[in-house]
Design a protein around this motif. Structure first.
Motif, short mmCIF file in Angstrom:
data_model
loop_
_atom_site.label_atom_id
_atom_site.label_comp_id
_atom_site.label_asym_id
_atom_site.label_seq_id
_atom_site.Cartn_x
_atom_site.Cartn_y
_atom_site.Cartn_z
N LEU A 10 0.82 -1.20 0.00
CA LEU A 10 0.00 0.00 0.00
C LEU A 10 0.86 1.25 0.00
N LEU A 11 1.92 1.24 0.80
CA LEU A 11 2.82 2.40 0.85
C LEU A 11 3.51 2.61 -0.48
N PHE A 12 3.87 1.50 -1.14
CA PHE A 12 4.53 1.59 -2.44
C PHE A 12 3.59 2.24 -3.47
N ILE A 13 2.33 1.81 -3.46
CA ILE A 13 1.35 2.36 -4.40
C ILE A 13 1.11 3.84 -4.13
N VAL A 14 1.03 4.19 -2.87
CA VAL A 14 0.81 5.59 -2.49
C VAL A 14 1.99 6.45 -2.94
N ALA A 15 3.20 5.94 -2.71
CA ALA A 15 4.40 6.68 -3.12
C ALA A 15 4.42 6.87 -4.63
N ALA A 16 4.05 5.82 -5.38
CA ALA A 16 4.02 5.92 -6.84
C ALA A 16 2.99 6.95 -7.30
N CYS A 17 1.84 6.94 -6.65
CA CYS A 17 0.80 7.91 -7.00
C CYS A 17 1.25 9.33 -6.69
N ASN A 18 1.93 9.51 -5.56
CA ASN A 18 2.44 10.84 -5.20
C ASN A 18 3.44 11.34 -6.22
N ASN A 19 4.32 10.44 -6.70
CA ASN A 19 5.31 10.83 -7.70
C ASN A 19 4.63 11.23 -9.00
N GLU A 20 3.55 10.50 -9.37
CA GLU A 20 2.83 10.84 -10.59
C GLU A 20 2.17 12.21 -10.45
N GLU A 21 1.67 12.50 -9.25
CA GLU A 21 1.03 13.79 -9.02
C GLU A 21 2.05 14.92 -9.07
N LYS A 22 3.29 14.65 -8.62
CA LYS A 22 4.32 15.67 -8.64
C LYS A 22 4.84 15.93 -10.05
N HIS A 23 4.72 14.93 -10.91
CA HIS A 23 5.22 15.06 -12.28
C HIS A 23 4.12 14.67 -13.27
N PRO A 24 3.04 15.42 -13.31
CA PRO A 24 1.89 15.06 -14.15
C PRO A 24 2.19 15.13 -15.65
N ASP A 25 3.19 15.93 -16.03
CA ASP A 25 3.49 16.10 -17.45
C ASP A 25 4.51 15.10 -17.98
N SER A 26 5.05 14.27 -17.11
CA SER A 26 6.08 13.33 -17.54
C SER A 26 5.47 12.02 -18.05
N ASN A 27 6.15 11.41 -19.01
CA ASN A 27 5.71 10.09 -19.49
C ASN A 27 6.85 9.08 -19.46
N LEU A 28 8.01 9.52 -18.95
CA LEU A 28 9.17 8.64 -18.82
C LEU A 28 9.81 8.83 -17.45
N HIS A 29 9.91 7.75 -16.71
CA HIS A 29 10.55 7.79 -15.40
C HIS A 29 11.79 6.91 -15.45
N ILE A 30 12.95 7.50 -15.21
CA ILE A 30 14.22 6.77 -15.24
C ILE A 30 14.79 6.70 -13.83
N THR A 31 15.10 5.51 -13.39
CA THR A 31 15.77 5.32 -12.10
C THR A 31 17.06 4.56 -12.35
N GLY A 32 18.00 4.67 -11.41
CA GLY A 32 19.24 3.95 -11.58
C GLY A 32 20.24 4.21 -10.48
N GLU A 33 21.41 3.61 -10.65
CA GLU A 33 22.49 3.77 -9.68
C GLU A 33 23.83 3.67 -10.41
N ILE A 34 24.75 4.56 -10.05
CA ILE A 34 26.10 4.53 -10.58
C ILE A 34 27.01 4.14 -9.41
#
Length: 244
Positions: A10-34
């Motif tokens: 549930l927390l994961f889904i909420v966090a994902a929804c919050n991120n979508e709300e913060k970036h409503p105009d985005s259609n590409l989400h890139i995550t990673g680690e160097i």
């Protein structure tokens, strides 16, 4: 235990929804680690008319993970640039075929290009497959080049001419392989990109074949339209040469 897992989900889904709300105009989400990168900057860049434009910049200071929200018109080649603060660094640019959705880019500070693992894009997966085959042509060409130079050093013209002929045939094979690969991937934006970036000087007959193999969606994409424009320019140049 089940309650804990349900709460985590549930927390994961909420966090994902919050991120979508913060970036409503985005259609590409890139995550990673160097891994191993303690301090530096990451730039996600786009090539337009021979000019690189920065779409996003990320400061790394202690935490090697990163994420970026972008809005792109469709699948296209982007570049992840690593600024380590070292002027002589050459392993610092990583091309990746971006697609709308979720993508992951993981690599290391020491081997930024060689150790990169990119997921979430079908176009990029096929691009990597193409590069593996292309490397075989490249390695064979280097081998023949070395033999040609040795024959020239020894003054053996007959052997040098024979090796040079093999190199010429190898180049033709690479061109045909690239064209056939593009034809077979006509439903993907990678197809016109490969032709434009790898074999743009191939006979216009092959360019026409690739163009006809593109799906309507790909034909309307950025690289699809570029290929159409390029073929038209090539035709004009041929007609102009005939009239002279």
């Amino acid at each position: 235990m089940k309650r804990a897992l349900s709460l985590f989900a549930l927390l994961f889904i909420v966090a994902a929804c919050n991120n979508e709300e913060k970036h409503p105009d985005s259609n590409l989400h890139i995550t990673g680690e160097i891994k191993g990168l303690k301090k530096g900057k990451l730039y996600i860049q786009q090539l337009r008319d021979t000019t690189l434009t920065t779409l996003d910049s990320i400061i790394v200071n202690g935490d090697a993970t990163f994420d970026s929200y972008l809005n792109i018109d469709g699948p296209e080649m982007l570049y992840l640039f690593l600024d380590r603060g070292q002027t002589k660094s050459i392993d610092n640019s990583l091309p990746f075929f971006a697609e709308p959705g979720e993508m992951t880019i993981n690599s290391t500070n020491e081997n930024f290009f060689a150790k990169a693992k990119i997921t979430g894009s079908e176009n990029h997966k096929m691009y990597e497959d193409y590069l593996k085959m292309k490397s075989r042509f490249t390695n064979k060409n280097l081998e023949l080049l070395e033999q040609s130079m040795e024959a020239e050093k020894e003054g053996n013209t007959a052997i040098k001419d024979s090796i040079d002929k093999q190199m010429e045939n190898l180049l033709k094979k690479r061109y045909l392989f690239t064209v056939n690969y593009a034809i077979n991937k006509g439903d993907y934006e990678l197809a016109p990109y490969l032709v434009l970036s790898e074999v743009n000087d191939v006979n216009i007959v092959y360019l026409d074949t690739v163009q006809k193999s593109m799906s309507p969606k790909v034909a309307k994409s950025y690289y699809g339209e570029l290929l159409t424009e390029y073929i038209a320019e090539r035709r004009k140049a041929v007609e102009a040469a005939k009239s002279e």
